[in-house]
Scaffold this motif. Sequence first.
Motif, mmCIF file in Angstrom:
data_model
loop_
_atom_site.group_PDB
_atom_site.id
_atom_site.type_symbol
_atom_site.label_atom_id
_atom_site.label_comp_id
_atom_site.label_asym_id
_atom_site.label_seq_id
_atom_site.Cartn_x
_atom_site.Cartn_y
_atom_site.Cartn_z
ATOM 1 N N ASP A 1 5.489 -10.739 -1.752
ATOM 2 C CA ASP A 1 5.090 -11.882 -1.701
ATOM 3 C C ASP A 1 4.044 -12.637 -2.808
ATOM 4 O O ASP A 1 4.264 -13.685 -3.206
ATOM 5 C CB ASP A 1 4.132 -12.140 -0.429
ATOM 6 N N PHE A 2 3.374 -11.736 -3.562
ATOM 7 C CA PHE A 2 2.590 -11.820 -4.818
ATOM 8 C C PHE A 2 3.518 -12.534 -5.862
ATOM 9 O O PHE A 2 3.317 -13.126 -6.554
ATOM 10 C CB PHE A 2 1.699 -10.902 -5.038
ATOM 11 N N TRP A 3 4.741 -11.562 -6.214
ATOM 12 C CA TRP A 3 5.493 -11.539 -7.269
ATOM 13 C C TRP A 3 6.578 -12.614 -7.134
ATOM 14 O O TRP A 3 7.171 -13.244 -8.179
ATOM 15 C CB TRP A 3 5.881 -10.322 -7.821
ATOM 16 N N LEU A 4 7.054 -12.947 -6.061
ATOM 17 C CA LEU A 4 8.139 -13.523 -5.799
ATOM 18 C C LEU A 4 8.190 -14.923 -5.373
ATOM 19 O O LEU A 4 8.892 -15.829 -5.427
ATOM 20 C CB LEU A 4 9.264 -12.885 -5.078
ATOM 21 N N ALA B 1 9.146 -1.585 -23.879
ATOM 22 C CA ALA B 1 8.236 -2.816 -24.578
ATOM 23 C C ALA B 1 9.362 -3.897 -24.214
ATOM 24 O O ALA B 1 8.748 -5.173 -24.294
ATOM 25 C CB ALA B 1 8.556 -2.779 -25.954
ATOM 26 N N SER B 2 10.514 -3.785 -23.660
ATOM 27 C CA SER B 2 11.323 -4.959 -23.309
ATOM 28 C C SER B 2 10.890 -5.229 -21.803
ATOM 29 O O SER B 2 11.615 -6.241 -21.351
ATOM 30 C CB SER B 2 12.653 -4.769 -23.507
ATOM 31 N N VAL B 3 10.298 -4.506 -20.973
ATOM 32 C CA VAL B 3 10.023 -4.778 -19.520
ATOM 33 C C VAL B 3 9.163 -5.881 -19.508
ATOM 34 O O VAL B 3 7.879 -6.057 -19.811
ATOM 35 C CB VAL B 3 9.559 -3.553 -18.994
ATOM 36 N N HIS B 4 9.519 -7.009 -18.851
ATOM 37 C CA HIS B 4 8.752 -8.274 -18.421
ATOM 38 C C HIS B 4 8.421 -8.457 -16.925
ATOM 39 O O HIS B 4 7.461 -9.058 -16.417
ATOM 40 C CB HIS B 4 9.422 -9.384 -18.816
ATOM 41 N N ALA B 5 8.961 -7.538 -16.104
ATOM 42 C CA ALA B 5 8.682 -7.477 -14.792
ATOM 43 C C ALA B 5 7.576 -6.460 -14.487
ATOM 44 O O ALA B 5 7.342 -5.532 -15.168
ATOM 45 C CB ALA B 5 10.024 -6.868 -13.999
ATOM 46 N N SER B 6 6.901 -6.888 -13.117
ATOM 47 C CA SER B 6 5.894 -6.104 -12.711
ATOM 48 C C SER B 6 6.910 -4.615 -12.093
ATOM 49 O O SER B 6 7.947 -4.813 -11.978
ATOM 50 C CB SER B 6 5.071 -6.610 -11.669
ATOM 51 N N VAL B 7 5.957 -3.537 -12.092
ATOM 52 C CA VAL B 7 6.740 -2.410 -11.712
ATOM 53 C C VAL B 7 5.640 -1.565 -10.675
ATOM 54 O O VAL B 7 4.438 -1.529 -10.879
ATOM 55 C CB VAL B 7 6.880 -1.332 -12.786
ATOM 56 N N PHE B 8 6.122 -1.077 -9.567
ATOM 57 C CA PHE B 8 5.606 -0.426 -8.384
ATOM 58 C C PHE B 8 6.240 0.783 -8.259
ATOM 59 O O PHE B 8 7.372 0.906 -7.713
ATOM 60 C CB PHE B 8 5.729 -1.293 -6.994
ATOM 61 N N VAL B 9 5.802 1.674 -8.763
ATOM 62 C CA VAL B 9 6.345 3.139 -8.848
ATOM 63 C C VAL B 9 5.903 4.123 -7.604
ATOM 64 O O VAL B 9 4.816 3.985 -7.342
ATOM 65 C CB VAL B 9 5.745 3.919 -10.143
ATOM 66 N N VAL B 10 7.020 4.329 -7.190
ATOM 67 C CA VAL B 10 6.729 5.569 -5.910
ATOM 68 C C VAL B 10 7.322 6.946 -6.169
ATOM 69 O O VAL B 10 8.540 6.588 -6.534
ATOM 70 C CB VAL B 10 7.063 5.079 -4.468
ATOM 71 N N HIS B 11 6.727 7.901 -6.274
ATOM 72 C CA HIS B 11 7.392 9.242 -6.667
ATOM 73 C C HIS B 11 6.658 10.152 -5.781
ATOM 74 O O HIS B 11 5.465 10.221 -5.493
ATOM 75 C CB HIS B 11 7.073 9.391 -7.849
ATOM 76 N N GLY B 12 7.514 11.340 -5.206
ATOM 77 C CA GLY B 12 7.015 12.535 -4.623
ATOM 78 C C GLY B 12 6.555 13.431 -5.947
ATOM 79 O O GLY B 12 7.425 13.821 -6.541
ATOM 80 N N MET B 13 5.230 14.038 -5.806
ATOM 81 C CA MET B 13 5.005 14.989 -6.797
ATOM 82 C C MET B 13 5.685 16.158 -6.722
ATOM 83 O O MET B 13 5.764 16.889 -7.607
ATOM 84 C CB MET B 13 3.405 15.356 -6.735
ATOM 85 N N ASN B 14 6.433 16.467 -5.445
ATOM 86 C CA ASN B 14 7.018 18.024 -5.357
ATOM 87 C C ASN B 14 8.505 17.437 -5.353
ATOM 88 O O ASN B 14 9.284 18.169 -4.619
ATOM 89 C CB ASN B 14 6.283 18.303 -4.087
ATOM 90 N N ASP B 15 8.955 16.341 -5.760
ATOM 91 C CA ASP B 15 10.337 15.981 -5.915
ATOM 92 C C ASP B 15 10.872 17.093 -7.089
ATOM 93 O O ASP B 15 10.468 17.038 -8.262
ATOM 94 C CB ASP B 15 10.517 14.670 -6.358
#
Length: 632
Positions: free
Chosen positions: A347-350, A282-296
């Motif tokens: 470019d968009f966010w910064l 709830a304190s996060v004010h930044a946008s977030v781009f998550v990247v993850h391996g489903m088989n990690d």
Amino acid sequence: MPRIILLCALALFGTTALAAPASAAPAALFSDPVYDYTTAIRETVYVDTTLDNDGNGTPDRVVADIIRPREAATAGVKVPVIMDASPYYQCCGRGNESEKKVYAADGTVTKFPLYYDNYFVPRGYAYIAADLAGTSRSTGCEDVGGTEEVQGAKAVVDWLNGRAVGRTASGTVVTASAWATGKVGMIGKSWDGTIANAVAATGVPGLETIVPISAISSWYDYNRVNGMVNPKVSSVPSLHSTVNGRPSGTCTAVSSALSSGAVSNGNYNSFWNARNYAISAASVHASVFVVHGMNDLNVQGVHFGQWWDALAANNVPRKIWLSQEGHVDPFDFRRAAWVDTLHRWFDFWLLGIDNGIMTEPMADVERAADVWQTSAQWPPSATTTVNYVLQGTGNPGVLASSGAGSGSLSLTDAPSLSEANAVSSPTTSRTGRRVYQTPVLTSAVRVAGTPTITLRVRSSKATTTLTAKLVAYGTATRVNYRASGEGISTLTTQSCWGSSSSTDDACYRDTAKVVSSAAQQVISRGWMDGQHRDSLTTTTAMNTSTFYTITFKLRPIDQVIAAGQRLGVVLTLSDPEFVSNHSTGATVTFDLAGSVLKLPIAPADGLAAQSLTAAPVVVDDEWSTTAGTRFQ
């Protein structure tokens, strides 16, 4: 205003300011490489924190090694910052080639690991590689996800916004107000991405976006599994020891506190709660781009799943990529598309460039090696929970999406049963496991989200491990995430991403996907310690004459089981490859009428995705199950 400033700066140096990339919509804009990388300003700032956990009577200081465009500084043009805060810059290195910082005689960095500086500094960004507290040249003591680590990285964001003190090596106070816009984007893989999550969870002003790659969202869920210890990863004290850059004896007290806080049992306590960032979404004010391996199998899917759900619940702007690889950076599994997407994201966010990236599909999901499918949102709209019941005690039993569960079965713990033997040859009777399968699927089934399983059980011992594995049965060519490269192979050729200097080149070895033909693939796993069934903070013994209804989550996924295959669930007790082997030798009776597997099923239309890259593929003859995992 950032876009206007950028346009003015680019016009000043006589080049085309903005252009549309081939992969973007015709009207999209992006920053061009107009600044000279070789003459960029390189400097080191020591940022004061409010802490002193090494107890030397002075504020702990975090080192921020900076590179920024000289022409922008000369013209009085302020630039945003991309930052990778890491504990690995000296002990272990970063990226697929384990690059470390290289220093000049005056202490400034002549070579930054990774390509972020090479690519983004010419495009009007500053780049900071910050040493986490207690590592490399920073003071303080590394507390592995704790207050020192998080507040130290946060202090760099504060300094860039005039809220913290920064100094040169000689102690002269320096500010960033003349060159920094105050907008910061944090990025990093594994521990680096974890600290990006953690700093975002503080709500620090100025942090506009984060890009956590294969990142932890709760250290308990990295080191523990529903009341059990995860044997596949390093302990907290061991991680501290690996990255500690302080003289011998300096951090003894902190190391001892880590050992006592991260107690050897599976209980959740205040130590772990302080390292749980998902609860502060709830304190996060930044946008977030998550990247993850489903088989990690190192930083498992629980981390992106619970973080994503918490972000969604708080309406955080977000985007996600899910791959078929293990603990692998997108630079090494989808390079060209990744650099382009990351470029437009920053470019968009910064820079405030309206390039349309936030109107594009929210999710990119890899279906097979280099075959990707997009979704407008994730989990996809119209995803519904479907109950699959367990029927019969045959070999295998039936996993049915209608009707009711029936029958009962008994399993006696077989602690030497490997996962490979637990899930293979489903029609063969094997001690310690039971397989339930659907009939052959007549159409594809897409599981997108977090599966859960409810088991009604009675144990002959006061506790036992309960294990469930979701399996796609059917021979197919799949990314071999159990091989040594966790789904990729490093080639001898190179490609270059950005500008180079005599000391820091922008070229990196290319990679190829590693695929294998296998009769089945485990697509999700879940575990529960019976005595932690009601609480992770305390234990309650199981009465040997009582049935308990126990529900636990499996790892979140977005996987497709193709027509002609079968979907299966495999039940076992101990699973020492993934959770601490505290076999009690229990015999467990399962009441199948009270047991159910709940799957988030998404619409299966549009699954004939196109390959978006021509990356080569390496074919293995065998599906390896012995490869270890890496934290970095």
